[in-house]
Design a protein around this motif. Structure first.
Motif, PDB file in Angstrom:
ATOM      1  N   THR A 164       0.847  -1.194   0.000  1.00  0.00           N
ATOM      2  CA  THR A 164       0.000   0.000   0.000  1.00  0.00           C
ATOM      3  C   THR A 164       0.883   1.244   0.000  1.00  0.00           C
ATOM      4  OG1 THR A 164      -1.741  -1.165   1.222  1.00  0.00           O
ATOM      5  CG2 THR A 164      -1.815   1.241   1.247  1.00  0.00           C
ATOM      6  N   HIS A 165       0.574   2.208  -0.844  1.00  0.00           N
ATOM      7  CA  HIS A 165       1.398   3.410  -0.954  1.00  0.00           C
ATOM      8  C   HIS A 165       0.947   4.465   0.045  1.00  0.00           C
ATOM      9  CE1 HIS A 165       3.582   2.086  -4.470  1.00  0.00           C
ATOM     10  NE2 HIS A 165       2.441   1.787  -5.077  1.00  0.00           N
ATOM     11  N   PHE A 166       1.927   5.092   0.681  1.00  0.00           N
ATOM     12  CA  PHE A 166       1.622   6.281   1.472  1.00  0.00           C
ATOM     13  C   PHE A 166       1.135   7.373   0.523  1.00  0.00           C
ATOM     14  CE2 PHE A 166       5.265   4.571   4.129  1.00  0.00           C
ATOM     15  CZ  PHE A 166       4.472   4.141   5.178  1.00  0.00           C
ATOM     16  N   GLN A 167       0.166   8.174   0.976  1.00  0.00           N
ATOM     17  CA  GLN A 167      -0.318   9.270   0.126  1.00  0.00           C
ATOM     18  C   GLN A 167      -1.014  10.321   0.974  1.00  0.00           C
ATOM     19  OE1 GLN A 167      -3.304   7.864  -2.622  1.00  0.00           O
ATOM     20  NE2 GLN A 167      -4.050   6.329  -1.181  1.00  0.00           N
ATOM     21  N   GLY A 168      -0.970  11.567   0.502  1.00  0.00           N
ATOM     22  CA  GLY A 168      -1.612  12.652   1.242  1.00  0.00           C
ATOM     23  C   GLY A 168      -1.033  12.784   2.641  1.00  0.00           C
ATOM     24  N   VAL A 169      -1.922  12.779   3.652  1.00  0.00           N
ATOM     25  CA  VAL A 169      -1.440  12.865   5.037  1.00  0.00           C
ATOM     26  C   VAL A 169      -1.208  11.476   5.642  1.00  0.00           C
ATOM     27  CG1 VAL A 169      -2.553  15.082   5.471  1.00  0.00           C
ATOM     28  CG2 VAL A 169      -3.796  12.967   5.977  1.00  0.00           C
ATOM     29  N   MET A 170      -1.514  10.416   4.869  1.00  0.00           N
ATOM     30  CA  MET A 170      -1.339   9.058   5.396  1.00  0.00           C
ATOM     31  C   MET A 170       0.134   8.648   5.344  1.00  0.00           C
ATOM     32  SD  MET A 170      -3.068   5.453   4.178  1.00  0.00           S
ATOM     33  CE  MET A 170      -1.937   5.152   2.816  1.00  0.00           C
ATOM     34  N   ASN A 171       0.736   8.554   6.523  1.00  0.00           N
ATOM     35  CA  ASN A 171       2.144   8.157   6.590  1.00  0.00           C
ATOM     36  C   ASN A 171       2.396   7.039   7.597  1.00  0.00           C
ATOM     37  OD1 ASN A 171       1.910   9.539   9.006  1.00  0.00           O
ATOM     38  ND2 ASN A 171       3.302  11.217   8.438  1.00  0.00           N
ATOM     39  N   ALA A 172       1.309   6.344   7.979  1.00  0.00           N
ATOM     40  CA  ALA A 172       1.406   5.167   8.847  1.00  0.00           C
ATOM     41  C   ALA A 172       0.397   4.134   8.358  1.00  0.00           C
ATOM     42  CB  ALA A 172       1.118   5.549  10.298  1.00  0.00           C
ATOM     43  N   ILE A 173       0.828   2.891   8.249  1.00  0.00           N
ATOM     44  CA  ILE A 173      -0.069   1.819   7.815  1.00  0.00           C
ATOM     45  C   ILE A 173      -0.034   0.710   8.862  1.00  0.00           C
ATOM     46  CG2 ILE A 173      -0.565   0.108   6.019  1.00  0.00           C
ATOM     47  CD1 ILE A 173       0.713   2.028   4.007  1.00  0.00           C
ATOM     48  N   LEU A 191       1.144  -4.904  13.404  1.00  0.00           N
ATOM     49  CA  LEU A 191       2.421  -4.637  12.753  1.00  0.00           C
ATOM     50  C   LEU A 191       2.277  -3.345  11.954  1.00  0.00           C
ATOM     51  CD1 LEU A 191       5.320  -5.504  12.151  1.00  0.00           C
ATOM     52  CD2 LEU A 191       4.455  -6.966  10.322  1.00  0.00           C
ATOM     53  N   TRP A 192       3.155  -2.396  12.229  1.00  0.00           N
ATOM     54  CA  TRP A 192       3.070  -1.052  11.658  1.00  0.00           C
ATOM     55  C   TRP A 192       4.181  -0.790  10.657  1.00  0.00           C
ATOM     56  CZ3 TRP A 192      -0.653   2.673  12.747  1.00  0.00           C
ATOM     57  CH2 TRP A 192      -1.547   2.351  13.782  1.00  0.00           C
ATOM     58  N   ARG A 193       3.866   0.037   9.665  1.00  0.00           N
ATOM     59  CA  ARG A 193       4.858   0.565   8.733  1.00  0.00           C
ATOM     60  C   ARG A 193       4.757   2.080   8.774  1.00  0.00           C
ATOM     61  NH1 ARG A 193       3.467   0.379   2.707  1.00  0.00           N
ATOM     62  NH2 ARG A 193       4.969   1.856   1.848  1.00  0.00           N
ATOM     63  N   LEU A 194       5.852   2.737   9.100  1.00  0.00           N
ATOM     64  CA  LEU A 194       5.870   4.187   9.262  1.00  0.00           C
ATOM     65  C   LEU A 194       6.767   4.825   8.211  1.00  0.00           C
ATOM     66  CD1 LEU A 194       6.332   4.407  13.165  1.00  0.00           C
ATOM     67  CD2 LEU A 194       4.203   4.126  11.865  1.00  0.00           C
ATOM     68  N   ALA A 195       6.318   5.943   7.660  1.00  0.00           N
ATOM     69  CA  ALA A 195       7.101   6.644   6.640  1.00  0.00           C
ATOM     70  C   ALA A 195       8.338   7.286   7.265  1.00  0.00           C
ATOM     71  CB  ALA A 195       6.244   7.717   5.970  1.00  0.00           C
ATOM     72  N   VAL A 196       9.441   7.184   6.520  1.00  0.00           N
ATOM     73  CA  VAL A 196      10.747   7.685   6.951  1.00  0.00           C
ATOM     74  C   VAL A 196      11.130   8.877   6.072  1.00  0.00           C
ATOM     75  CG1 VAL A 196      13.204   7.033   6.954  1.00  0.00           C
ATOM     76  CG2 VAL A 196      11.496   5.444   7.836  1.00  0.00           C
ATOM     77  N   ASP A 197      11.943   9.760   6.621  1.00  0.00           N
ATOM     78  CA  ASP A 197      12.465  10.894   5.854  1.00  0.00           C
ATOM     79  C   ASP A 197      13.600  10.409   4.949  1.00  0.00           C
ATOM     80  OD1 ASP A 197      13.346  13.338   4.923  1.00  0.00           O
ATOM     81  OD2 ASP A 197      14.372  13.896   6.778  1.00  0.00           O
ATOM     82  N   HIS A 198      13.333  10.332   3.657  1.00  0.00           N
ATOM     83  CA  HIS A 198      14.395  10.028   2.683  1.00  0.00           C
ATOM     84  C   HIS A 198      14.076  10.718   1.357  1.00  0.00           C
ATOM     85  CE1 HIS A 198      12.004   7.010   0.508  1.00  0.00           C
ATOM     86  NE2 HIS A 198      11.685   6.475   1.655  1.00  0.00           N
ATOM     87  N   PRO A 199      15.059  10.853   0.476  1.00  0.00           N
ATOM     88  CA  PRO A 199      14.890  11.704  -0.718  1.00  0.00           C
ATOM     89  C   PRO A 199      13.725  11.340  -1.629  1.00  0.00           C
ATOM     90  CG  PRO A 199      17.198  11.151  -0.388  1.00  0.00           C
ATOM     91  CD  PRO A 199      16.434  10.338   0.594  1.00  0.00           C
ATOM     92  N   THR A 200      13.339  10.069  -1.693  1.00  0.00           N
ATOM     93  CA  THR A 200      12.280   9.674  -2.634  1.00  0.00           C
ATOM     94  C   THR A 200      10.896   9.607  -1.984  1.00  0.00           C
ATOM     95  OG1 THR A 200      12.672   7.320  -2.210  1.00  0.00           O
ATOM     96  CG2 THR A 200      13.939   8.335  -3.996  1.00  0.00           C
ATOM     97  N   GLN A 201      10.820   9.907  -0.684  1.00  0.00           N
ATOM     98  CA  GLN A 201       9.537   9.789   0.028  1.00  0.00           C
ATOM     99  C   GLN A 201       8.559  10.875  -0.435  1.00  0.00           C
ATOM    100  OE1 GLN A 201       6.956   8.235   1.344  1.00  0.00           O
ATOM    101  NE2 GLN A 201       8.394   7.326   2.815  1.00  0.00           N
ATOM    102  N   GLN A 202       7.318  10.461  -0.735  1.00  0.00           N
ATOM    103  CA  GLN A 202       6.299  11.371  -1.256  1.00  0.00           C
ATOM    104  C   GLN A 202       5.446  12.026  -0.164  1.00  0.00           C
ATOM    105  OE1 GLN A 202       5.999  11.906  -4.794  1.00  0.00           O
ATOM    106  NE2 GLN A 202       7.979  10.888  -4.601  1.00  0.00           N
TER     107      GLN A 202
END
Length: 232
Positions: free
Chosen positions: A23-32, A199-210
């Motif tokens: 599942t792709h992070f998008q908009g304000v969604m940065n935790a799955i 089980l969680w997946r959290l968005a990280v700060d990296h150059p390609t993160q949307q």
């Protein structure tokens, strides 16, 4: 506490590991969240493991060596399966038995330990995965409810005094010492507890993160209770 997390725009809720990683992070969604109710006695596992330091990494071999009841064995199978799923995905999961993390007491005006709200940073495209099987669980915070500590005037002034170098190098100084990763909750902010078992997946700060990276913090441990945490 909302058990589905679906009321929060920040959180995507899925029901399989495949959905969790695809599942792709998008908009304000940065935790799955792979939302699940786990059977099994994880406390029994914690009670049998040996804490060597404040943080002790537990290997699959350590788990397999335990003599467990039927419920304890069920918990062990869940953990081993999670480790395998993440390893097959290409991640490097670590299972930790935690008494506590190190506290950062060096500066009285800014905290940079994991008990402070912070984001993770990586030079490569990756995400943070975590699951609390036993003990207190982490919190996340919607990005609009937090303020980067380095932008708070009184903290920024003290950091400039600490830097004591050319203004042109100040931003680099903030990154080099990870001050820019830490956040302060705004008044009336409402942290969301990640609860145990999911089980969680959290968005990280990296150059390609949307999307914006997910702001999170480690919980203060319950007195005398160890945490069992999978993280990568």
């Amino acid at each position: 506490m909302n058990n589905t997390f679906s009321d929060h725009q920040q959180i995507g809720v899925v029901s399989t590991f495949s959905e969790l990683v695809n599942t792709h992070f998008q908009g304000v969604m940065n935790a799955i969240c792979w939302h699940r109710k786990l059977d099994g006695d994880f406390k029994e596992i914690v009670s049998q493991l040996q804490l060597k330091d404040n943080i002790t990494e537990v290997s699959p071999e350590d788990l397999l060596a335990l003599q467990l009841s039927e419920k304890g064995n069920l918990a062990r199978e869940i953990i081993l399966n999670d480790l395998q799923l993440l390893t097959d995905f290409g991640a490097l999961p670590s299972l930790n038995l935690l008494k506590n993390y190190e506290r950062d007491n060096e500066l009285d005006f800014i905290s940079t330990d994991v008990y402070s709200f912070h984001v993770d940073r990586s030079p490569i495209g990756t995400d943070t995965f975590l699951c609390t099987y036993h003990g207190a669980a982490s919190d996340i915070l919607p990005n609009h409810q937090a303020e980067q500590k380095i932008l708070i005037p009184e903290i920024r002034e003290k950091l400039k005094e600490l830097h004591d170098g050319p203004d042109t190098e100040f931003e680099t100084f903030l990154k080099d010492y990870f001050f820019d990763l830490h956040y302060q909750a705004k008044p009336n902010a409402e942290p969301i507890n990640l609860e145990s078992g999911h089980l969680w997946r959290l968005a990280v700060d990296h150059p390609t993160q949307q999307v914006l990276p997910c702001i999170h913090r480690a919980p203060v441990e319950s007195d005398g209770e160890y945490r069992l945490l999978l993280i990568c």
